[in-house]
Design an enzyme around this catalytic site. Structure first.
Site, PDB file in Angstrom:
ATOM      1  N   CYS A 147      -2.406  -0.441   7.415  1.00  0.00           N
ATOM      2  CA  CYS A 147      -1.611   0.779   7.308  1.00  0.00           C
ATOM      3  C   CYS A 147      -1.741   1.626   8.567  1.00  0.00           C
ATOM      4  CB  CYS A 147      -2.017   1.574   6.076  1.00  0.00           C
ATOM      5  SG  CYS A 147      -1.604   0.734   4.537  1.00  0.00           S
ATOM      6  N   GLU A 157       1.018   3.812   1.853  1.00  0.00           N
ATOM      7  CA  GLU A 157       1.523   4.177   3.168  1.00  0.00           C
ATOM      8  C   GLU A 157       2.674   3.268   3.597  1.00  0.00           C
ATOM      9  OE1 GLU A 157      -3.071   4.578   3.407  1.00  0.00           O
ATOM     10  OE2 GLU A 157      -1.610   3.345   2.351  1.00  0.00           O
ATOM     11  N   CYS A 182      -6.096   1.839   5.533  1.00  0.00           N
ATOM     12  CA  CYS A 182      -6.761   0.612   5.977  1.00  0.00           C
ATOM     13  C   CYS A 182      -6.242   0.241   7.373  1.00  0.00           C
ATOM     14  CB  CYS A 182      -6.497  -0.516   4.975  1.00  0.00           C
ATOM     15  SG  CYS A 182      -4.799  -1.118   5.012  1.00  0.00           S
ATOM     16  N   HIS A 238       0.856  -1.186   0.000  1.00  0.00           N
ATOM     17  CA  HIS A 238       0.000   0.000   0.000  1.00  0.00           C
ATOM     18  C   HIS A 238       0.892   1.236   0.000  1.00  0.00           C
ATOM     19  CE1 HIS A 238      -3.824  -2.076   1.757  1.00  0.00           C
ATOM     20  NE2 HIS A 238      -3.190  -2.857   0.902  1.00  0.00           N
TER      21      HIS A 238
END
Length: 166
Positions: A87, A56, A84, A54
């Protein structure tokens, strides 16, 4: 610089991801008035799906390589979509105490998690959240993504439906 300035930079990162056929999430990590690192979502284009890279997480990995002495409590993480749960947990553990995001993730957003109901490791973390900065600009990128039938990641999901109905 203002939150909206850093979010514009995150949106540019998301546009790069979208251009590569990836889910359009971009991230900028700022300290306190300059960009330290960036990240884009990876692993959603093509046939394979990677649920680890992801934007992040990519940015946090890059942040771990920064050799400058940094007070992580002064860092702000800017992301074009609400982090999410994975993260959010990684951001909390990194010591970052402020997140600014553009578009809410109605399907997988993790920032509504009540830290006080978690175990001591997370309960002791502090987090300031700012939602909706440049929301419409981020929404436009997600609409573009979901309207393209070649982009299979999360097609037909609650998030895709929610996004396309706006």
């Amino acid at each position: 610089m203002k939150d909206s300035d850093f979010m514009k930079m995150a949106l540019v990162q998301a546009e790069h991801a979208l251009s590569a056929g990836e889910f359009p999430v971009g991230c900028v990590v700022a300290y306190p008035h300059r960009v330290l690192v960036t990240g884009v979502r990876q692993g959603t284009a093509g046939n394979g799906e990677n649920e680890v890279d992801h934007a992040e997480i990519v940015a946090l990995r890059r942040l771990s390589l920064v050799e400058e002495k940094i007070d992580k409590r002064q860092i702000t993480l800017y992301c074009t979509m609400e982090p999410c749960l994975m993260c959010y947990g990684a951001i909390l553990l990194s010591g970052i105490e402020r997140i600014v995001y553009a578009y809410e993730d109605v399907m997988g957003g993790g920032t509504a998690c009540d830290l006080n109901s978690l175990t001591p490791l997370y309960k002791s973390c502090h987090m300031a959240l700012v939602a909706g900065v440049s929301r419409l600009e981020s929404l436009a990128l997600f609409k573009t993504y979901f309207k393209n039938p070649r982009n299979r990641y999360w097609q037909g999901s609650l998030l895709a439906q929610y996004t396309l109905e706006q």
